[in-house]
Design a protein around this motif. Structure first.
Motif, PDB file in Angstrom:
ATOM      1  N   ASN A  22      15.615   2.967 -18.441  1.00  0.00           N
ATOM      2  CA  ASN A  22      16.475   2.188 -17.559  1.00  0.00           C
ATOM      3  C   ASN A  22      17.830   2.870 -17.443  1.00  0.00           C
ATOM      4  O   ASN A  22      18.274   3.540 -18.377  1.00  0.00           O
ATOM      5  CB  ASN A  22      16.699   0.771 -18.122  1.00  0.00           C
ATOM      6  CG  ASN A  22      15.409   0.028 -18.395  1.00  0.00           C
ATOM      7  OD1 ASN A  22      14.591  -0.140 -17.502  1.00  0.00           O
ATOM      8  ND2 ASN A  22      15.226  -0.413 -19.633  1.00  0.00           N
ATOM      9  N   THR A  45      15.680  -7.435  -7.185  1.00  0.00           N
ATOM     10  CA  THR A  45      14.988  -6.157  -7.371  1.00  0.00           C
ATOM     11  C   THR A  45      13.880  -5.952  -6.355  1.00  0.00           C
ATOM     12  O   THR A  45      13.045  -5.079  -6.529  1.00  0.00           O
ATOM     13  CB  THR A  45      14.386  -6.054  -8.784  1.00  0.00           C
ATOM     14  OG1 THR A  45      13.500  -7.154  -8.976  1.00  0.00           O
ATOM     15  CG2 THR A  45      15.460  -6.044  -9.846  1.00  0.00           C
ATOM     16  N   ILE A  76      15.293   0.235 -13.115  1.00  0.00           N
ATOM     17  CA  ILE A  76      14.624  -0.270 -14.315  1.00  0.00           C
ATOM     18  C   ILE A  76      13.153   0.124 -14.293  1.00  0.00           C
ATOM     19  O   ILE A  76      12.547   0.255 -13.239  1.00  0.00           O
ATOM     20  CB  ILE A  76      14.802  -1.802 -14.473  1.00  0.00           C
ATOM     21  CG1 ILE A  76      14.372  -2.546 -13.210  1.00  0.00           C
ATOM     22  CG2 ILE A  76      16.245  -2.129 -14.837  1.00  0.00           C
ATOM     23  CD1 ILE A  76      14.434  -4.062 -13.326  1.00  0.00           C
ATOM     24  N   GLU A  79       9.853  -4.927 -14.512  1.00  0.00           N
ATOM     25  CA  GLU A  79      10.540  -6.179 -14.234  1.00  0.00           C
ATOM     26  C   GLU A  79      10.137  -7.220 -15.274  1.00  0.00           C
ATOM     27  O   GLU A  79       9.621  -8.279 -14.955  1.00  0.00           O
ATOM     28  CB  GLU A  79      10.232  -6.642 -12.807  1.00  0.00           C
ATOM     29  CG  GLU A  79      10.831  -5.715 -11.765  1.00  0.00           C
ATOM     30  CD  GLU A  79      10.592  -6.175 -10.344  1.00  0.00           C
ATOM     31  OE1 GLU A  79      11.524  -6.708  -9.732  1.00  0.00           O
ATOM     32  OE2 GLU A  79       9.455  -5.992  -9.863  1.00  0.00           O
ATOM     33  N   ALA A  83      13.679  -5.522 -19.978  1.00  0.00           N
ATOM     34  CA  ALA A  83      14.411  -4.640 -19.054  1.00  0.00           C
ATOM     35  C   ALA A  83      15.601  -5.376 -18.447  1.00  0.00           C
ATOM     36  O   ALA A  83      16.697  -4.817 -18.340  1.00  0.00           O
ATOM     37  CB  ALA A  83      13.478  -4.136 -17.951  1.00  0.00           C
ATOM     38  N   LEU A  87      19.597  -4.573 -18.823  1.00  0.00           N
ATOM     39  CA  LEU A  87      20.422  -4.369 -17.630  1.00  0.00           C
ATOM     40  C   LEU A  87      21.602  -5.345 -17.607  1.00  0.00           C
ATOM     41  O   LEU A  87      22.738  -4.945 -17.337  1.00  0.00           O
ATOM     42  CB  LEU A  87      19.569  -4.533 -16.366  1.00  0.00           C
ATOM     43  CG  LEU A  87      20.239  -4.164 -15.056  1.00  0.00           C
ATOM     44  CD1 LEU A  87      20.619  -2.687 -15.025  1.00  0.00           C
ATOM     45  CD2 LEU A  87      19.317  -4.504 -13.896  1.00  0.00           C
TER      46      LEU A  87
END
Length: 160
Positions: A22, A45, A76, A79, A83, A87
Motif C-alpha cells: 500500500n 475506491t 491499496i 479492499e 488495508a 490507509l
C-alpha cells in the motif's frame, strides 16, 4: 518529492518479502487545503485501478467555491479492513492526527470497520449516489416503478 518540498508526505507499506502493498501520499497543497476544507471528506475506491489492479483511493473535499479538491490519495493492494486501517492511519499521521468531522463513503463493510477503528468520533455517511443507484434493482419489479422513482427522487433531491 519530499526533497523538493518538506510538506510533501508519503507512507509506504511493504509485505514480508519487501514488495509494495500500500502507498499513501499528499502534497503540500492538499495538506494545506485539508486545514481549511477538511470538515467532511469523501472517500471512494471505486474509481480507477492501475495495471497492477491496485484500487486508487482518493480523499476529496469541497472548497468554498463548491469545487472538489484532492486532499491526498493512495493505492491499496486490497479492499479489506487491514488495508483501509493502514490507509486511514497514514491519513491521520499526514494530517497531524486531525480526523475529519464527517466522511462519506460507499457501503463497503471493510471500509466501515476501518472507519470505526481509526475515526471513532467521525460521522460516517453513505454516498447518496450509491444509495440512489441501488433503488432501480430493488424497485423495478413494481407496477408503479416509474411513479415511485419520480416521487423518491423528488423527495431526496427536492428536500431542501
Amino acid at each position: 518529492m519530499q526533497a523538493q518540498n518538506s510538506n510533501f508526505f508519503y507512507a509506504i507499506d511493504l509485505d514480508q518479502d519487501g514488495r509494495l502493498r500500500n502507498v499513501f501520499w499528499a502534497d503540500a497543497r492538499s495538506r494545506a487545503a485539508y486545514k481549511e476544507f477538511g470538515d467532511v471528506v469523501t472517500f471512494d475506491t471505486t474509481y480507477l485501478t492501475n495495471k497492477y489492479d491496485m484500487p486508487f483511493a482518493p480523499f476529496l473535499g469541497v472548497n468554498h467555491h463548491g469545487q472538489s479538491i484532492l486532499l491526498g490519495c493512495g493505492l491499496i493492494s486490497s479492499e479489506d479492513t487491514d488495508a483501509f486501517v493502514w490507509l486511514f492511519k497514514s491519513w491521520l499521521t499526514c494530517m497531524h492526527e486531525h480526523a475529519p468531522r464527517g466522511i462519506i463513503t460507499d457501503q463497503d463493510k471493510a471500509m466501515k470497520n476501518a472507519i470505526e477503528i481509526i475515526f471513532p468520533n467521525t460521522r460516517h455517511r453513505w454516498c447518496l449516489w450509491h444509495i440512489m443507484n441501488k433503488f432501480p434493482s430493488k424497485l423495478n419489479r413494481y407496477k408503479q416503478y416509474e411513479a415511485i422513482m419520480y416521487a423518491l427522487q423528488s423527495i431526496v433531491y427536492g428536500s431542501l
